[in-house]
Structures are given as C-alpha cells and as structure tokens.
Scaffold this motif. Structure first.
Motif, PDB file in Angstrom:
ATOM      1  N   GLY A 147      11.090   3.260   7.017  1.00  0.00           N
ATOM      2  CA  GLY A 147      10.494   2.493   6.269  1.00  0.00           C
ATOM      3  C   GLY A 147      10.718   0.828   6.108  1.00  0.00           C
ATOM      4  O   GLY A 147       9.586   0.086   6.091  1.00  0.00           O
ATOM      5  N   LEU A 148      11.828   0.827   5.984  1.00  0.00           N
ATOM      6  CA  LEU A 148      12.228  -0.573   6.072  1.00  0.00           C
ATOM      7  C   LEU A 148      11.759  -1.594   7.072  1.00  0.00           C
ATOM      8  O   LEU A 148      11.530  -2.675   6.925  1.00  0.00           O
ATOM      9  CB  LEU A 148      13.918  -0.792   5.906  1.00  0.00           C
ATOM     10  CG  LEU A 148      14.403  -0.136   4.421  1.00  0.00           C
ATOM     11  CD1 LEU A 148      16.074  -0.342   4.289  1.00  0.00           C
ATOM     12  CD2 LEU A 148      13.606  -0.976   3.044  1.00  0.00           C
ATOM     13  N   ILE A 149      12.009  -0.927   8.347  1.00  0.00           N
ATOM     14  CA  ILE A 149      11.937  -1.696   9.325  1.00  0.00           C
ATOM     15  C   ILE A 149      10.353  -1.918   9.549  1.00  0.00           C
ATOM     16  O   ILE A 149       9.733  -3.018   9.956  1.00  0.00           O
ATOM     17  CB  ILE A 149      11.899  -0.590  10.821  1.00  0.00           C
ATOM     18  CG1 ILE A 149      13.504  -0.765  11.034  1.00  0.00           C
ATOM     19  CG2 ILE A 149      11.607  -1.323  12.151  1.00  0.00           C
ATOM     20  CD1 ILE A 149      14.107   0.193  12.215  1.00  0.00           C
ATOM     21  N   LEU A 150       9.437  -0.882   9.324  1.00  0.00           N
ATOM     22  CA  LEU A 150       7.908  -1.079   9.255  1.00  0.00           C
ATOM     23  C   LEU A 150       7.442  -2.288   8.126  1.00  0.00           C
ATOM     24  O   LEU A 150       6.598  -3.033   8.360  1.00  0.00           O
ATOM     25  CB  LEU A 150       7.000   0.250   8.987  1.00  0.00           C
ATOM     26  CG  LEU A 150       7.202   1.202  10.028  1.00  0.00           C
ATOM     27  CD1 LEU A 150       6.614   2.463   9.443  1.00  0.00           C
ATOM     28  CD2 LEU A 150       6.275   0.842  11.258  1.00  0.00           C
ATOM     29  N   ILE A 151       8.111  -2.232   6.991  1.00  0.00           N
ATOM     30  CA  ILE A 151       8.056  -3.097   6.112  1.00  0.00           C
ATOM     31  C   ILE A 151       8.046  -4.720   6.537  1.00  0.00           C
ATOM     32  O   ILE A 151       7.389  -5.582   6.272  1.00  0.00           O
ATOM     33  CB  ILE A 151       8.690  -3.000   4.715  1.00  0.00           C
ATOM     34  CG1 ILE A 151       8.004  -1.770   3.922  1.00  0.00           C
ATOM     35  CG2 ILE A 151       8.597  -4.374   3.967  1.00  0.00           C
ATOM     36  CD1 ILE A 151       8.555  -1.468   2.990  1.00  0.00           C
TER      37      ILE A 151
ATOM     38  N   ALA B  54       5.137  -6.478  -5.831  1.00  0.00           N
ATOM     39  CA  ALA B  54       5.589  -5.310  -6.427  1.00  0.00           C
ATOM     40  C   ALA B  54       5.140  -3.997  -5.863  1.00  0.00           C
ATOM     41  O   ALA B  54       6.053  -3.112  -5.674  1.00  0.00           O
ATOM     42  CB  ALA B  54       5.122  -5.387  -8.106  1.00  0.00           C
ATOM     43  N   SER B  55       4.032  -3.841  -5.181  1.00  0.00           N
ATOM     44  CA  SER B  55       3.795  -2.715  -4.319  1.00  0.00           C
ATOM     45  C   SER B  55       4.877  -2.509  -3.256  1.00  0.00           C
ATOM     46  O   SER B  55       4.652  -1.365  -2.858  1.00  0.00           O
ATOM     47  CB  SER B  55       2.432  -2.874  -3.718  1.00  0.00           C
ATOM     48  OG  SER B  55       2.159  -4.360  -2.952  1.00  0.00           O
ATOM     49  N   ILE B  56       5.504  -3.426  -2.731  1.00  0.00           N
ATOM     50  CA  ILE B  56       6.690  -3.186  -1.857  1.00  0.00           C
ATOM     51  C   ILE B  56       7.991  -3.253  -2.518  1.00  0.00           C
ATOM     52  O   ILE B  56       8.959  -2.360  -2.157  1.00  0.00           O
ATOM     53  CB  ILE B  56       6.461  -4.105  -0.691  1.00  0.00           C
ATOM     54  CG1 ILE B  56       5.064  -4.063   0.016  1.00  0.00           C
ATOM     55  CG2 ILE B  56       7.658  -4.086   0.346  1.00  0.00           C
ATOM     56  CD1 ILE B  56       5.038  -5.015   1.164  1.00  0.00           C
ATOM     57  N   ILE B  57       8.219  -4.165  -3.423  1.00  0.00           N
ATOM     58  CA  ILE B  57       9.360  -4.201  -3.904  1.00  0.00           C
ATOM     59  C   ILE B  57       9.792  -3.264  -4.842  1.00  0.00           C
ATOM     60  O   ILE B  57      11.268  -2.741  -4.545  1.00  0.00           O
ATOM     61  CB  ILE B  57       9.566  -5.745  -4.858  1.00  0.00           C
ATOM     62  CG1 ILE B  57       9.359  -6.834  -4.067  1.00  0.00           C
ATOM     63  CG2 ILE B  57      10.684  -5.694  -5.683  1.00  0.00           C
ATOM     64  CD1 ILE B  57       9.242  -8.034  -4.763  1.00  0.00           C
ATOM     65  N   ALA B  58       8.948  -2.429  -5.458  1.00  0.00           N
ATOM     66  CA  ALA B  58       9.179  -1.367  -6.437  1.00  0.00           C
ATOM     67  C   ALA B  58       9.649  -0.162  -5.772  1.00  0.00           C
ATOM     68  O   ALA B  58      10.902   0.420  -5.995  1.00  0.00           O
ATOM     69  CB  ALA B  58       8.109  -1.013  -7.293  1.00  0.00           C
TER      70      ALA B  58
ATOM     71  N   MET C 106       1.999  -0.411   4.274  1.00  0.00           N
ATOM     72  CA  MET C 106       1.740   0.673   3.637  1.00  0.00           C
ATOM     73  C   MET C 106       2.411   1.912   4.047  1.00  0.00           C
ATOM     74  O   MET C 106       2.815   2.837   3.388  1.00  0.00           O
ATOM     75  CB  MET C 106       0.275   0.939   3.638  1.00  0.00           C
ATOM     76  CG  MET C 106      -0.349   2.340   3.066  1.00  0.00           C
ATOM     77  SD  MET C 106      -0.126   2.199   1.139  1.00  0.00           S
ATOM     78  CE  MET C 106      -1.386   0.988   0.678  1.00  0.00           C
ATOM     79  N   ILE C 107       2.555   2.267   5.529  1.00  0.00           N
ATOM     80  CA  ILE C 107       3.121   3.332   5.796  1.00  0.00           C
ATOM     81  C   ILE C 107       4.530   3.121   5.618  1.00  0.00           C
ATOM     82  O   ILE C 107       5.393   4.040   5.442  1.00  0.00           O
ATOM     83  CB  ILE C 107       2.934   3.420   7.484  1.00  0.00           C
ATOM     84  CG1 ILE C 107       1.491   3.713   7.948  1.00  0.00           C
ATOM     85  CG2 ILE C 107       3.885   4.321   8.074  1.00  0.00           C
ATOM     86  CD1 ILE C 107       1.171   3.440   9.303  1.00  0.00           C
ATOM     87  N   GLY C 108       5.123   1.705   5.877  1.00  0.00           N
ATOM     88  CA  GLY C 108       6.546   1.673   5.222  1.00  0.00           C
ATOM     89  C   GLY C 108       6.903   2.378   3.733  1.00  0.00           C
ATOM     90  O   GLY C 108       7.859   2.734   3.461  1.00  0.00           O
TER      91      GLY C 108
ATOM     92  N   VAL D 194       2.899   0.781  -7.907  1.00  0.00           N
ATOM     93  CA  VAL D 194       2.204   0.361  -6.509  1.00  0.00           C
ATOM     94  C   VAL D 194       0.499   0.398  -6.869  1.00  0.00           C
ATOM     95  O   VAL D 194       0.205  -0.796  -6.574  1.00  0.00           O
ATOM     96  CB  VAL D 194       2.500   1.351  -5.325  1.00  0.00           C
ATOM     97  CG1 VAL D 194       1.751   1.124  -4.170  1.00  0.00           C
ATOM     98  CG2 VAL D 194       3.950   1.536  -5.077  1.00  0.00           C
ATOM     99  N   ILE D 195       0.370   1.322  -7.255  1.00  0.00           N
ATOM    100  CA  ILE D 195      -1.370   1.407  -7.593  1.00  0.00           C
ATOM    101  C   ILE D 195      -1.705   0.331  -8.553  1.00  0.00           C
ATOM    102  O   ILE D 195      -2.637  -0.489  -8.203  1.00  0.00           O
ATOM    103  CB  ILE D 195      -1.699   3.074  -8.061  1.00  0.00           C
ATOM    104  CG1 ILE D 195      -1.527   3.678  -6.849  1.00  0.00           C
ATOM    105  CG2 ILE D 195      -3.169   2.614  -8.513  1.00  0.00           C
ATOM    106  CD1 ILE D 195      -1.629   5.233  -7.680  1.00  0.00           C
ATOM    107  N   MET D 196      -1.038   0.005  -9.528  1.00  0.00           N
ATOM    108  CA  MET D 196      -1.192  -0.809 -10.640  1.00  0.00           C
ATOM    109  C   MET D 196      -1.323  -2.289  -9.997  1.00  0.00           C
ATOM    110  O   MET D 196      -2.160  -3.201 -10.157  1.00  0.00           O
ATOM    111  CB  MET D 196      -0.474  -0.727 -11.771  1.00  0.00           C
ATOM    112  CG  MET D 196      -0.585  -2.069 -12.644  1.00  0.00           C
ATOM    113  SD  MET D 196       0.874  -2.099 -13.940  1.00  0.00           S
ATOM    114  CE  MET D 196       2.002  -2.768 -12.937  1.00  0.00           C
ATOM    115  N   SER D 197      -0.340  -2.579  -9.330  1.00  0.00           N
ATOM    116  CA  SER D 197      -0.214  -3.912  -8.515  1.00  0.00           C
ATOM    117  C   SER D 197      -1.212  -4.134  -7.525  1.00  0.00           C
ATOM    118  O   SER D 197      -1.856  -5.217  -7.669  1.00  0.00           O
ATOM    119  CB  SER D 197       1.050  -3.854  -7.595  1.00  0.00           C
ATOM    120  OG  SER D 197       2.377  -3.820  -8.351  1.00  0.00           O
ATOM    121  N   ILE D 198      -1.739  -3.234  -6.893  1.00  0.00           N
ATOM    122  CA  ILE D 198      -3.073  -3.442  -6.031  1.00  0.00           C
ATOM    123  C   ILE D 198      -4.408  -3.540  -6.693  1.00  0.00           C
ATOM    124  O   ILE D 198      -4.998  -4.439  -6.261  1.00  0.00           O
ATOM    125  CB  ILE D 198      -2.963  -2.108  -4.908  1.00  0.00           C
ATOM    126  CG1 ILE D 198      -1.654  -2.101  -4.036  1.00  0.00           C
ATOM    127  CG2 ILE D 198      -4.163  -2.034  -4.129  1.00  0.00           C
ATOM    128  CD1 ILE D 198      -1.615  -1.122  -3.145  1.00  0.00           C
TER     129      ILE D 198
END
Length: 281
Positions: A275-279, A235-239, A119-121, A103-107
C-alpha cells in the motif's frame, strides 16, 4: 513532505501505543495509565502552543477541542466495553473503519482527488489495519446484542477525533490549542474515574502512571505531526497511513516480547508495504 510526516506520525504514535502495552503487560492501572498519558500529552501541547504563539482560545477552538476530547476518551471507554462483551477479532476491525469515514468525508466534502494507484494503496492499508487484530481461533459468535451499539458508537466517536482534526485544519484553527483542550478533557475524564472507582494497589498505580507519562509524550508528538501533515497533504491518504500505528505496536511486540509472527500478521505487513509503495508511485 506530507508523506514523510504521515509515516513519522504513525511511528511516533505507535511508540505511545507500545508503552501502553508495556503497562498492560506489567499489570499497570488503566485509569492511571490514561491519566498520565493525558497529563504529559497536555503539557506537550501547552509547550507547542507557547513555542508557536498559537494560544488563542476562541469559542470554535474550545468547542472543537471538547468534541475531539470527548470522541477520544469516550471512544476508548466504549471500545474497551465492547471488548468485554464481544470478540476482539470483530471489534477492533469495525472500530478502525472510522478511517474510511475520514477518507469519504475528505473526498466528498473537501473535493480531494486521489489517483487509482493511491486509491488501491489506501484500500491495502485499511485492509492491513483491519486484518491485524483477527484471531482465526477466536469464537466470533456475538452473545450480547449491546455489542452492536457499543461498536457503532465507538466508531463514530473515533471519527469525531480523526475527522474533527481534518475539519479544524480546513477552518485554519490552531491544531495544538484544540488538542490541548481535548487532552484536558481526558485529564478530567480519567481523574474523575480514579476518584469514583475503588483505590488500586500502589504498585499498580505507579506502573500505569509512569508508563502513561511516557506514552503521553509520544502521543503528543504523533498527533502534532499528524496535524501538521494534514495541513500539507490529503487526509484521504494521510489518515490511513497514520492509522498503521497499530502495526508499529505489533512489530515492537514481536521484537521485544518475542511474540511469534502469525500468518495473518505476515499478510498485514505485506499489505502495508504494498500500500505504501502504491501511494508513492
């Protein structure tokens, strides 16, 4: 579309993990299980390569395939060794932190941007994955200092696999070919382990081998779908979504083996759905 693909990759890869659990439940050989997994998985990626015409074995493709393959095989080996000298309630959550590195690398490296709700998700998903292995009754004392080195190295090796797939997508390299090479590394790794170790009983070998072949089919499908999802979304969400495959294993274990749902597992499921709902908000 990428959100659906990420969910499906988690479900499919989770089925592979559950087949590995079945093999363990029936006392199957771990070496033959993993060899079978890498054999059928490699055949799956070979079929996909031929189907899509992505059969270009350039030096970058082979190099990334070797790195990702070593990250996967060596990471699993060190993870199992860490479990032998330290508590699973700490070992599993810490090695799962490799997701945060992706996540950090992707951002930072690829300037991916995510909203506050996303982010919260993501934080809730990572929390669910990290809390799942925790056993409140387990003694968390670390008696062997080598545990720290094993956990740190395993975490970095798993990041080579998960983060490496993100990098190869950004470089527009053929994911199926890279994963095929990485699975060939796994075949060599565990094939050598079988030749080196003491022979196991035929029944133990057969259980591990056949469940491994089945797991490899779903492992191929899960990683290939994950690779496609990475080409279409952040990737920051998919991973983190892909990493929830451990929750799929837990749910199937509850349904099939009638394992009781602990209060910690209930909390993890609540965090997962939140988490999935927030995303998707």
């Amino acid at each position: 579309m990428w959100f659906i693909l990420a969910l499906f990759s988690s479900l499919t890869f989770g089925l592979a993990g559950f087949m590995m659990k079945i093999s363990s439940h029936h006392k199957g050989s771990n070496n033959y299980l993993l060899l079978g997994l890498y054999v059928s998985g490699a055949m799956g990626f070979l079929w996909w390569m031929l189907h899509t015409g992505a059969t270009l074995f350039t030096w970058p493709v082979v190099l990334f395939g070797l790195v990702i393959g070593i990250g996967s095989a060596a990471g699993n080996l060190l993870f199992m060794k860490a479990l032998e000298v330290g508590p699973a309630s700490l070992t599993a959550p810490l090695t799962n932190s490799n997701i945060l590195l992706t996540v950090i690398m992707s951002i930072l490296l690829y300037q991916e941007t995510i909203s506050w709700t996303e982010m919260i998700g993501v934080i809730l998903l990572v929390a669910a994955i990290s809390l799942l292995p925790i056993d409140p009754n387990e003694n968390l004392r670390i008696r062997n200092i080598s545990w720290y080195g094993l956990v740190l190295t395993a975490t970095l090796l798993f990041f080579l696999r998960n983060g490496g797939l993100k990098i190869t997508e950004e470089l527009h390299l053929p994911g199926a070919t890279i994963l095929f090479v990485s699975y060939v590394v796994g075949i060599a790794w565990f094939g050598i382990s079988i030749l080196r170790d003491r022979p196991e009983p035929p029944r133990t070998r057969a259980i591990g081998w056949w469940w491994g072949l089945g797991a490899g089919v779903f492992s191929f499908a899960g990683l290939q779908i994950y690779s496609i999802a990475l080409s279409k979304g952040p990737a920051s969400i998919i991973a983190p979504i892909f990493a929830t495959n451990s929750l799929v294993v837990a749910l199937l274990s509850i349904l099939i083996y009638r394992e009781r749902l602990s209060w910690m597992q209930r909390l993890c499921l609540l965090l997962l759905f939140a988490g999935l709902i927030l995303i998707r908000m």
